[in-house]
Scaffold this motif. Structure first.
Motif, short mmCIF file in Angstrom:
data_model
loop_
_atom_site.label_atom_id
_atom_site.label_comp_id
_atom_site.label_asym_id
_atom_site.label_seq_id
_atom_site.Cartn_x
_atom_site.Cartn_y
_atom_site.Cartn_z
N ALA A 182 47.05 36.03 31.20
CA ALA A 182 48.25 36.77 31.61
C ALA A 182 48.45 36.68 33.11
O ALA A 182 47.50 36.69 33.90
CB ALA A 182 48.13 38.23 31.19
N ASN A 183 49.69 36.60 33.54
CA ASN A 183 50.06 36.40 34.94
C ASN A 183 50.62 37.70 35.52
O ASN A 183 51.70 38.13 35.11
CB ASN A 183 51.08 35.28 35.04
N PRO A 184 49.92 38.32 36.49
CA PRO A 184 48.57 37.97 36.96
C PRO A 184 47.53 38.89 36.33
O PRO A 184 47.84 40.01 35.92
CB PRO A 184 48.67 38.23 38.45
N ASN A 185 46.31 38.44 36.26
CA ASN A 185 45.17 39.31 35.97
C ASN A 185 43.95 38.66 36.58
O ASN A 185 43.97 37.47 36.93
CB ASN A 185 44.99 39.56 34.48
N THR A 186 42.86 39.43 36.73
CA THR A 186 41.68 38.94 37.42
C THR A 186 40.42 39.29 36.64
O THR A 186 40.25 40.43 36.21
CB THR A 186 41.57 39.54 38.84
N ILE A 187 39.56 38.30 36.47
CA ILE A 187 38.20 38.53 35.97
C ILE A 187 37.26 38.33 37.15
O ILE A 187 37.31 37.30 37.83
CB ILE A 187 37.82 37.55 34.85
N ASN A 188 36.39 39.33 37.39
CA ASN A 188 35.47 39.27 38.52
C ASN A 188 34.04 39.38 38.00
O ASN A 188 33.64 40.43 37.50
CB ASN A 188 35.77 40.41 39.50
N TYR A 189 33.29 38.28 38.09
CA TYR A 189 31.86 38.32 37.78
C TYR A 189 31.14 38.76 39.05
O TYR A 189 31.06 38.00 40.01
CB TYR A 189 31.38 36.93 37.36
N ASN A 190 30.60 39.98 39.04
CA ASN A 190 30.04 40.51 40.30
C ASN A 190 28.60 40.97 40.17
O ASN A 190 28.16 41.88 40.85
CB ASN A 190 30.94 41.63 40.85
N GLY A 191 27.84 40.31 39.32
CA GLY A 191 26.47 40.73 39.10
C GLY A 191 25.54 40.45 40.27
O GLY A 191 25.67 39.44 40.96
N ALA A 192 24.58 41.35 40.46
CA ALA A 192 23.52 41.12 41.44
C ALA A 192 22.48 40.16 40.88
O ALA A 192 21.74 39.54 41.63
CB ALA A 192 22.87 42.44 41.82
N ALA A 193 22.42 40.04 39.54
CA ALA A 193 21.55 39.08 38.88
C ALA A 193 22.40 37.91 38.38
O ALA A 193 23.63 37.93 38.44
CB ALA A 193 20.81 39.75 37.73
N ALA A 194 21.74 36.88 37.85
CA ALA A 194 22.43 35.68 37.39
C ALA A 194 23.39 36.01 36.24
O ALA A 194 23.09 36.85 35.39
CB ALA A 194 21.41 34.64 36.95
N GLN A 195 24.53 35.33 36.22
CA GLN A 195 25.53 35.49 35.17
C GLN A 195 26.03 34.13 34.72
O GLN A 195 26.10 33.18 35.50
CB GLN A 195 26.73 36.32 35.67
N THR A 196 26.42 34.07 33.45
CA THR A 196 27.07 32.89 32.91
C THR A 196 28.58 33.14 32.84
O THR A 196 29.01 34.14 32.27
CB THR A 196 26.55 32.54 31.51
N VAL A 197 29.35 32.25 33.45
CA VAL A 197 30.81 32.36 33.43
C VAL A 197 31.29 31.75 32.12
O VAL A 197 31.08 30.57 31.85
CB VAL A 197 31.44 31.64 34.63
N LYS A 198 31.94 32.57 31.32
CA LYS A 198 32.32 32.15 29.98
C LYS A 198 33.36 31.04 30.04
O LYS A 198 34.30 31.08 30.84
CB LYS A 198 32.88 33.34 29.20
N ALA A 199 33.18 30.02 29.18
CA ALA A 199 34.17 28.95 29.07
C ALA A 199 35.47 29.53 28.54
O ALA A 199 35.51 30.09 27.44
CB ALA A 199 33.66 27.85 28.13
N SER A 200 36.53 29.44 29.34
CA SER A 200 37.80 30.05 28.96
C SER A 200 38.86 29.57 29.92
O SER A 200 38.60 28.83 30.87
CB SER A 200 37.70 31.59 29.00
N THR A 201 40.11 29.99 29.66
CA THR A 201 41.21 29.81 30.61
C THR A 201 41.45 31.14 31.30
O THR A 201 41.70 32.15 30.64
CB THR A 201 42.48 29.33 29.91
N TYR A 202 41.37 31.14 32.61
CA TYR A 202 41.54 32.34 33.41
C TYR A 202 42.86 32.24 34.17
O TYR A 202 43.38 31.15 34.38
CB TYR A 202 40.40 32.50 34.42
N PHE A 203 43.38 33.41 34.61
CA PHE A 203 44.43 33.35 35.61
C PHE A 203 43.75 33.37 36.97
O PHE A 203 43.54 32.34 37.58
CB PHE A 203 45.47 34.46 35.44
N ASN A 204 43.34 34.54 37.47
CA ASN A 204 42.54 34.59 38.69
C ASN A 204 41.09 34.81 38.32
O ASN A 204 40.77 35.69 37.51
CB ASN A 204 43.01 35.73 39.61
N LEU A 205 40.20 34.05 38.93
CA LEU A 205 38.77 34.19 38.67
C LEU A 205 38.05 34.39 40.00
O LEU A 205 38.23 33.61 40.93
CB LEU A 205 38.23 32.95 37.97
N THR A 206 37.23 35.45 40.05
CA THR A 206 36.47 35.77 41.25
C THR A 206 35.00 35.87 40.90
O THR A 206 34.64 36.38 39.85
CB THR A 206 36.95 37.11 41.85
N THR A 207 34.14 35.35 41.77
CA THR A 207 32.71 35.62 41.66
C THR A 207 32.27 36.36 42.91
O THR A 207 32.62 35.99 44.02
CB THR A 207 31.88 34.32 41.50
#
Length: 392
Positions: A170-195
């Motif tokens: 959806a335009n716009p939306n944001t997914i933010n992976y913000n873990g202090a430990a390791a994370q796997t970024v899911k295979a997908s289509t994002y609009f805005n993606l932040t780590t």
């Protein structure tokens, strides 16, 4: 039933409720046993403590206070709305089971435990949902679905639907992976993606970012996959891997910024890219189409870097490492419309260093005082700037 004493703590009587409301200011209401609601749960203020007991809610859930405890909470109804701006410090599993659920546009909720999507459902988020590292969002069946809606943000510090589907286009939306430990970024289509966060982020598969990719903290490993970015790229981390970041499919020039390093990057967009900071590339720089305009900044190709070119070049400053010995460097440079490369050959380099090249259309400013005839020259000049190369 409304537990509404603002002066004393209360115990929620063991029974089956239709609607349950908590209005307790800074006070706490605590479950005495497992509790079932056939209707809505509303925490208008104060704290509802599940203790260690299960709490089943068939209706809507509104949290403007705090839901705490270690008991399992299950939203089991169809068409349920989740709303509020409160905290969910409950550290057990918060289960969103079968039936479509909507997280309302006014919701800004924080989950401290696991959010378990256990059915073939869709959760639509038009506010901000934050999920801690303690549990993350899990999907126990392939049909489990998280749909991130317009103007929404999902801030997640743990796993995200290792099983199940994430829809975040959806335009716009944001997914933010913000873990202090390791994370796997899911295979997908994002609009805005932040780590963000200090943990390493690794792609679990190829991703497409229709908006902006912002790598702001930790590290970013592509896992051998391609991260396709149609919008802008901000990189303040170390990118590693045998895959690449591909700038492709945009509607305007990609804006590239940040102080981090990139291993492999491809430009495949006639709109090109514009640097607002210097970019360091440690692997392959692939020009499929389009130009990189540096302005006062530079494209830096490290000693381990290389260029693969079909079409396109650097418009501005291109810096390459020059190794010792008899060596040469070709610079894939030009101006906005013309590819005008230059090759510099050294008979003997005794100390390695860096050499930056650029080219400018038109006669050199000093041509009038040179021995050259302005009407018989190439109407172009090249500028080479040495940084540490010692040569014969």
């Amino acid at each position: 039933v409304n537990y509404n004493s603002t002066t004393i703590a209360q115990t929620v009587k063991t029974t089956t409720y239709h609607h349950l409301t908590i209005t307790k200011a800074a006070q706490t209401a605590t479950l005495a046993a497992a509790t079932t609601l056939n209707g809505n749960l509303t925490i208008a203020s104060g704290i509802l403590n599940t203790a260690t007991f299960t709490l089943g809610v068939a209706g809507n859930f509104t949290d403007n206070g705090t839901l705490s405890g270690t008991g399992v909470v299950t939203l089991s109804g169809t068409g349920t709305t989740i709303d509020g701006i409160g905290a969910i410090t409950n550290t057990a599993v918060f289960t969103i089971s079968t039936g479509a659920k909507t997280i309302a546009s006014t919701a800004n909720l924080t989950f401290s435990g696991t959010v378990a999507v256990t059915g073939a459902i869709t959760v639509t988020n038009n506010g901000t949902v934050t999920v801690s590292a303690a549990g993350g969002i899990t999907g126990s069946v392939a049909g489990s679905t998280w749909l991130n809606g317009v103007n929404s943000s999902l801030i997640i510090s743990g796993p995200l639907l290792a099983t199940g589907t994430l829809t975040a286009t959806a335009n716009p939306n944001t997914i933010n992976y913000n873990g202090a430990a390791a994370q796997t970024v899911k295979a997908s289509t994002y609009f805005n993606l932040t780590t963000s966060g200090a943990g390493a982020k690794t792609l679990g598969g190829a991703i497409t970012v229709s908006g902006a990719l912002n790598l702001s903290a930790g590290s970013f490993a592509d896992g051998g996959f391609i991260a396709t970015v149609a919008g802008n790229l901000t990189n303040n981390v170390a990118h590693t891997g045998l895959g690449r970041i591909a700038l492709s499919g945009g509607t305007a020039a990609h804006v590239v910024s940040g102080t981090g390093s990139i291993t492999n990057i491809e430009l495949n967009d006639v709109n090109g890219a514009t640097l607002i900071s210097t970019v360091t590339i440690n692997g392959a720089l692939t020009f499929t189409s389009g130009t990189i305009t540096t302005g006062v900044n530079s494209v830096i190709l490290s000693a381990t870097g290389s260029v693969v070119r079909t079409s396109g070049h650097v418009v501005g400053n291109f810096r390459k490492n020059v190794a010792i010995g008899a060596t040469s460097r070709t610079y894939e440079i030009g101006d906005a419309t013309i590819f005008a490369p230059v090759t510099v050959a050294f008979a003997s380099v005794t100390t390695a260093g860096n050499l930056t090249a650029s080219t400018t259309p038109g006669d050199h400013p000093n041509i009038a005082t040179s021995a050259l005839a302005a009407t018989r020259t190439a109407n172009r000049f090249w500028t080479l700037t040495n940084a540490g190369v010692i040569f014969t």
